[in-house]
Scaffold this motif. Structure first.
Motif, PDB file in Angstrom:
ATOM      1  N   LEU A  61       1.667  -1.222  -0.039  1.00  0.00           N
ATOM      2  CA  LEU A  61      -0.035   0.116   0.048  1.00  0.00           C
ATOM      3  C   LEU A  61       1.067   1.296   0.262  1.00  0.00           C
ATOM      4  CD1 LEU A  61      -2.022  -1.934   0.312  1.00  0.00           C
ATOM      5  CD2 LEU A  61      -3.313  -0.364   1.760  1.00  0.00           C
ATOM      6  N   LEU A  62       1.667   0.726   0.455  1.00  0.00           N
ATOM      7  CA  LEU A  62       3.303   2.134   0.678  1.00  0.00           C
ATOM      8  C   LEU A  62       3.434   2.880  -0.710  1.00  0.00           C
ATOM      9  CD1 LEU A  62       5.348   1.058   4.104  1.00  0.00           C
ATOM     10  CD2 LEU A  62       3.025   3.770   3.748  1.00  0.00           C
ATOM     11  N   VAL A  63       4.062   1.679  -1.596  1.00  0.00           N
ATOM     12  CA  VAL A  63       3.623   1.933  -2.835  1.00  0.00           C
ATOM     13  C   VAL A  63       3.561   2.766  -3.215  1.00  0.00           C
ATOM     14  CG1 VAL A  63       4.863   0.525  -5.503  1.00  0.00           C
ATOM     15  CG2 VAL A  63       5.437  -0.212  -3.164  1.00  0.00           C
ATOM     16  N   ALA A  64       2.099   1.924  -3.514  1.00  0.00           N
ATOM     17  CA  ALA A  64       0.836   3.329  -4.358  1.00  0.00           C
ATOM     18  C   ALA A  64       0.544   4.217  -4.031  1.00  0.00           C
ATOM     19  CB  ALA A  64      -0.665   2.266  -3.456  1.00  0.00           C
ATOM     20  N   LEU A  65       0.549   4.870  -2.383  1.00  0.00           N
ATOM     21  CA  LEU A  65       0.943   5.957  -1.736  1.00  0.00           C
ATOM     22  C   LEU A  65       2.035   6.801  -2.072  1.00  0.00           C
ATOM     23  CD1 LEU A  65      -0.821   5.039   1.891  1.00  0.00           C
ATOM     24  CD2 LEU A  65      -2.331   6.387   0.131  1.00  0.00           C
ATOM     25  N   ASP A  66       2.502   6.732  -2.641  1.00  0.00           N
ATOM     26  CA  ASP A  66       4.211   6.712  -2.086  1.00  0.00           C
ATOM     27  C   ASP A  66       3.867   7.630  -4.207  1.00  0.00           C
ATOM     28  OD1 ASP A  66       7.481   7.521  -1.994  1.00  0.00           O
ATOM     29  OD2 ASP A  66       7.342   7.066  -3.999  1.00  0.00           O
ATOM     30  N   LEU A  67       3.239   6.934  -5.216  1.00  0.00           N
ATOM     31  CA  LEU A  67       3.019   7.466  -6.227  1.00  0.00           C
ATOM     32  C   LEU A  67       2.323   8.633  -6.115  1.00  0.00           C
ATOM     33  CD1 LEU A  67       2.237   3.675  -8.307  1.00  0.00           C
ATOM     34  CD2 LEU A  67       4.199   5.527  -8.637  1.00  0.00           C
ATOM     35  N   ARG A  68       1.172   8.727  -5.266  1.00  0.00           N
ATOM     36  CA  ARG A  68       0.529  10.127  -5.636  1.00  0.00           C
ATOM     37  C   ARG A  68       1.006  11.284  -4.353  1.00  0.00           C
ATOM     38  NH1 ARG A  68      -2.006   5.036  -5.533  1.00  0.00           N
ATOM     39  NH2 ARG A  68      -3.795   4.978  -7.931  1.00  0.00           N
ATOM     40  N   GLY A  69       2.657  10.979  -3.744  1.00  0.00           N
ATOM     41  CA  GLY A  69       3.098  11.966  -2.871  1.00  0.00           C
ATOM     42  C   GLY A  69       2.226  11.749  -1.611  1.00  0.00           C
ATOM     43  N   ILE A  70       1.983  10.675  -1.082  1.00  0.00           N
ATOM     44  CA  ILE A  70       1.849  10.452  -0.132  1.00  0.00           C
ATOM     45  C   ILE A  70       2.723   9.686   1.010  1.00  0.00           C
ATOM     46  CG2 ILE A  70       0.122   9.665   1.382  1.00  0.00           C
ATOM     47  CD1 ILE A  70      -2.206  10.244  -0.576  1.00  0.00           C
ATOM     48  N   ARG A  71       3.500  10.105   1.799  1.00  0.00           N
ATOM     49  CA  ARG A  71       4.640   9.881   2.482  1.00  0.00           C
ATOM     50  C   ARG A  71       4.530   9.963   3.791  1.00  0.00           C
ATOM     51  NH1 ARG A  71       6.937  12.615  -2.537  1.00  0.00           N
ATOM     52  NH2 ARG A  71       6.791  10.585  -3.713  1.00  0.00           N
ATOM     53  N   GLY A  72       5.344   9.259   4.856  1.00  0.00           N
ATOM     54  CA  GLY A  72       5.691   9.470   5.633  1.00  0.00           C
ATOM     55  C   GLY A  72       4.705   9.109   7.344  1.00  0.00           C
ATOM     56  N   ALA A  73       4.391   9.651   8.053  1.00  0.00           N
ATOM     57  CA  ALA A  73       3.258   9.070   8.885  1.00  0.00           C
ATOM     58  C   ALA A  73       1.895   9.358   8.206  1.00  0.00           C
ATOM     59  CB  ALA A  73       2.874   9.972  10.007  1.00  0.00           C
ATOM     60  N   THR A  74       1.558  10.259   7.573  1.00  0.00           N
ATOM     61  CA  THR A  74      -0.135   9.973   6.618  1.00  0.00           C
ATOM     62  C   THR A  74      -0.113   8.913   6.186  1.00  0.00           C
ATOM     63  OG1 THR A  74       0.913  12.923   6.641  1.00  0.00           O
ATOM     64  CG2 THR A  74      -0.867  11.338   5.504  1.00  0.00           C
ATOM     65  N   ALA A  75       0.670   8.164   5.339  1.00  0.00           N
ATOM     66  CA  ALA A  75       1.039   7.154   3.686  1.00  0.00           C
ATOM     67  C   ALA A  75       0.599   5.519   5.086  1.00  0.00           C
ATOM     68  CB  ALA A  75       1.938   7.382   3.371  1.00  0.00           C
ATOM     69  N   LYS A  76       1.394   6.341   6.476  1.00  0.00           N
ATOM     70  CA  LYS A  76       1.559   5.028   7.533  1.00  0.00           C
ATOM     71  C   LYS A  76       0.138   4.969   7.659  1.00  0.00           C
ATOM     72  CE  LYS A  76       6.000   3.666   8.547  1.00  0.00           C
ATOM     73  NZ  LYS A  76       6.771   3.989   9.289  1.00  0.00           N
ATOM     74  N   LYS A  77      -0.277   5.531   8.684  1.00  0.00           N
ATOM     75  CA  LYS A  77      -2.192   5.995   9.032  1.00  0.00           C
ATOM     76  C   LYS A  77      -2.833   5.107   7.975  1.00  0.00           C
ATOM     77  CE  LYS A  77      -5.907   8.560  11.375  1.00  0.00           C
ATOM     78  NZ  LYS A  77      -6.913   7.653  10.135  1.00  0.00           N
ATOM     79  N   THR A  78      -2.746   6.030   6.643  1.00  0.00           N
ATOM     80  CA  THR A  78      -3.608   5.712   5.565  1.00  0.00           C
ATOM     81  C   THR A  78      -3.514   4.048   5.282  1.00  0.00           C
ATOM     82  OG1 THR A  78      -3.304   7.402   4.315  1.00  0.00           O
ATOM     83  CG2 THR A  78      -4.418   6.236   3.008  1.00  0.00           C
ATOM     84  N   ALA A  79      -2.341   3.581   4.827  1.00  0.00           N
ATOM     85  CA  ALA A  79      -2.014   2.669   4.759  1.00  0.00           C
ATOM     86  C   ALA A  79      -2.384   1.587   5.612  1.00  0.00           C
ATOM     87  CB  ALA A  79      -0.960   1.980   4.406  1.00  0.00           C
ATOM     88  N   MET A  80      -3.293   1.892   7.143  1.00  0.00           N
ATOM     89  CA  MET A  80      -3.100   1.431   7.515  1.00  0.00           C
ATOM     90  C   MET A  80      -5.078   1.290   8.287  1.00  0.00           C
ATOM     91  SD  MET A  80      -2.200  -1.071   9.474  1.00  0.00           S
ATOM     92  CE  MET A  80      -3.430  -2.266  10.921  1.00  0.00           C
ATOM     93  N   ASP A  81      -5.315   2.560   7.694  1.00  0.00           N
ATOM     94  CA  ASP A  81      -6.884   2.741   7.183  1.00  0.00           C
ATOM     95  C   ASP A  81      -7.127   1.902   6.266  1.00  0.00           C
ATOM     96  OD1 ASP A  81      -7.262   3.916   9.624  1.00  0.00           O
ATOM     97  OD2 ASP A  81      -6.935   6.049   7.802  1.00  0.00           O
ATOM     98  N   ARG A  82      -7.159   1.124   5.215  1.00  0.00           N
ATOM     99  CA  ARG A  82      -7.497   1.161   4.412  1.00  0.00           C
ATOM    100  C   ARG A  82      -7.519  -0.357   4.179  1.00  0.00           C
ATOM    101  NH1 ARG A  82      -7.751   5.655   3.566  1.00  0.00           N
ATOM    102  NH2 ARG A  82      -9.761   4.715   4.476  1.00  0.00           N
ATOM    103  N   LEU A  83      -6.240  -1.065   5.511  1.00  0.00           N
ATOM    104  CA  LEU A  83      -6.243  -2.508   5.526  1.00  0.00           C
ATOM    105  C   LEU A  83      -7.339  -3.058   6.252  1.00  0.00           C
ATOM    106  CD1 LEU A  83      -2.303  -3.280   5.772  1.00  0.00           C
ATOM    107  CD2 LEU A  83      -3.908  -3.924   4.220  1.00  0.00           C
ATOM    108  N   THR A  84      -7.839  -2.122   7.696  1.00  0.00           N
ATOM    109  CA  THR A  84      -8.443  -1.936   7.972  1.00  0.00           C
ATOM    110  C   THR A  84     -10.311  -2.304   7.686  1.00  0.00           C
ATOM    111  OG1 THR A  84      -7.470  -0.904   9.890  1.00  0.00           O
ATOM    112  CG2 THR A  84      -9.872  -0.800  10.579  1.00  0.00           C
ATOM    113  N   ASP A  85     -10.090  -1.572   6.687  1.00  0.00           N
ATOM    114  CA  ASP A  85     -11.421  -1.225   6.065  1.00  0.00           C
ATOM    115  C   ASP A  85     -11.495  -3.264   5.236  1.00  0.00           C
ATOM    116  OD1 ASP A  85     -12.059   1.228   5.931  1.00  0.00           O
ATOM    117  OD2 ASP A  85     -11.021   1.859   3.740  1.00  0.00           O
ATOM    118  N   VAL A  86     -10.682  -3.645   4.510  1.00  0.00           N
ATOM    119  CA  VAL A  86     -10.989  -5.254   4.641  1.00  0.00           C
ATOM    120  C   VAL A  86     -10.423  -5.799   4.805  1.00  0.00           C
ATOM    121  CG1 VAL A  86     -10.475  -3.990   1.835  1.00  0.00           C
ATOM    122  CG2 VAL A  86      -8.714  -4.903   3.116  1.00  0.00           C
ATOM    123  N   GLY A  87     -10.741  -5.673   6.488  1.00  0.00           N
ATOM    124  CA  GLY A  87     -10.388  -6.269   7.155  1.00  0.00           C
ATOM    125  C   GLY A  87      -8.982  -7.436   6.706  1.00  0.00           C
ATOM    126  N   MET A  88      -8.141  -6.612   6.853  1.00  0.00           N
ATOM    127  CA  MET A  88      -6.671  -6.667   6.683  1.00  0.00           C
ATOM    128  C   MET A  88      -5.625  -6.546   7.546  1.00  0.00           C
ATOM    129  SD  MET A  88      -6.659 -10.249   4.153  1.00  0.00           S
ATOM    130  CE  MET A  88      -4.717  -9.040   3.376  1.00  0.00           C
TER     131      MET A  88
END
Ligand SMILES: Nc1ncnc2c1ncn2[C@@H]1O[C@H](COP(=O)(O)OP(=O)(O)O)[C@@H](O)[C@H]1O
Ligand SMILES: [Mg+2]
Length: 233
Positions: free
Chosen positions: A108-135
């Protein structure tokens, strides 16, 4: 903004050249609206993946026009297309296309990086998306350790990472048992219903057609004449 997410107008696609030239799509026209689940069904080789790839700006049509949120993409440069894809489109590939050397969080971090989202924001977003799908509990797991259903959910989480308004999924339940297939469909349905996303699902899985707002049939590269290609509402 109009609620039409994608318009396909008189799109044809030929592969090969000279005597080997073959049409995978012939004069296809179709509208896809935000908030709807559209299923594209048809036999193997009928042009489903080709049409989905053209909708997602991955493949250029031989003729015809495509608009995404009102903007024509048929004549865009590669660079412009890449921007539209990153901003508006989530693509779930039939073979998942996960990065085997990265754990779920890393994918997920790779996909976010492509969109300019990095660091703590990226980690939180990645965790939110994994939570959305029960992962959420699989963040540090590698793809090779995941079941088919888990890989599919990870692929969906990744497709959602840029918060796209259009989600295109190629046979998302083909490799799954009924229970996992229904779970994936419930997830995709929620994305359309609660977030107004346009969801296009290519399938020949009759178990899931009940989730469709509209089913469009394709055969030999042509939409079936009975298919309601354009909403008139
Ligand atoms: N990259 C390609 N080069 C040549 N022919 C292709 C290519 N991709 C698809 N085709 C052909 O186009 C037709 C439609 O393929 P496809 O869209 O993958 O069908 P489906 O997803 O419905 O199984 C098939 O005859 C296939 O062989
Ligand atoms: Mg296909």
């Amino acid at each position: 903004m109009s609620d039409v997410a994608i318009t396909i107008r008189n799109v044809s696609k030929a592969f090969g050249s000279g005597a080997g030239r073959q049409y995978a799509l012939r004069d296809v026209s179709l509208d896809i609206r935000h908030g709807e689940i559209l299923m594209l069904m048809g036999p193997s080789g009928s042009g489903k993946t080709t049409l989905l790839s053209i909708m997602g700006g991955i493949l250029a049509p031989t003729a015809g026009d495509i608009t995404v949120d009102g903007v024509s993409i048929a004549a865009m440069s590669r660079r412009q297309l890449a921007q539209v894809r990153l901003a508006s489109i989530g693509f779930i590939f039939q073979e998942y296309n996960l990065f085997p050397t990265l754990d779920c969080m890393g994918n997920l971090l790779v996909a976010l990086d492509l969109r300019g989202i990095r660091g703590a924001t990226a980690k939180k977003t990645a965790m939110d998306r994994l939570t959305d799908v029960g992962m959420a509990d699989k963040a540090r797991e590698y793809p090779a350790k995941l079941s088919g259903g888990q890989k599919q959910r990870l692929a969906i989480a990744r497709a959602l990472s840029g918060n796209p308004r259009v989600l295109l999924a190629d046979e998302p339940t083909a490799a799954l048992d009924s229970e996992n297939g229904l779970r994936i469909m419930a997830l995709l349905q929620a994305l359309a219903r609660e977030h107004g996303r346009a969801v296009v699902i290519v399938t020949h899985d009759n178990r899931i057609t009940g989730f469709a707002d509209r089913v469009v049939r394709i055969e030999d590269g042509r939409l079936h004449p009975d298919s309601p290609a354009e909403e008139t509402a």
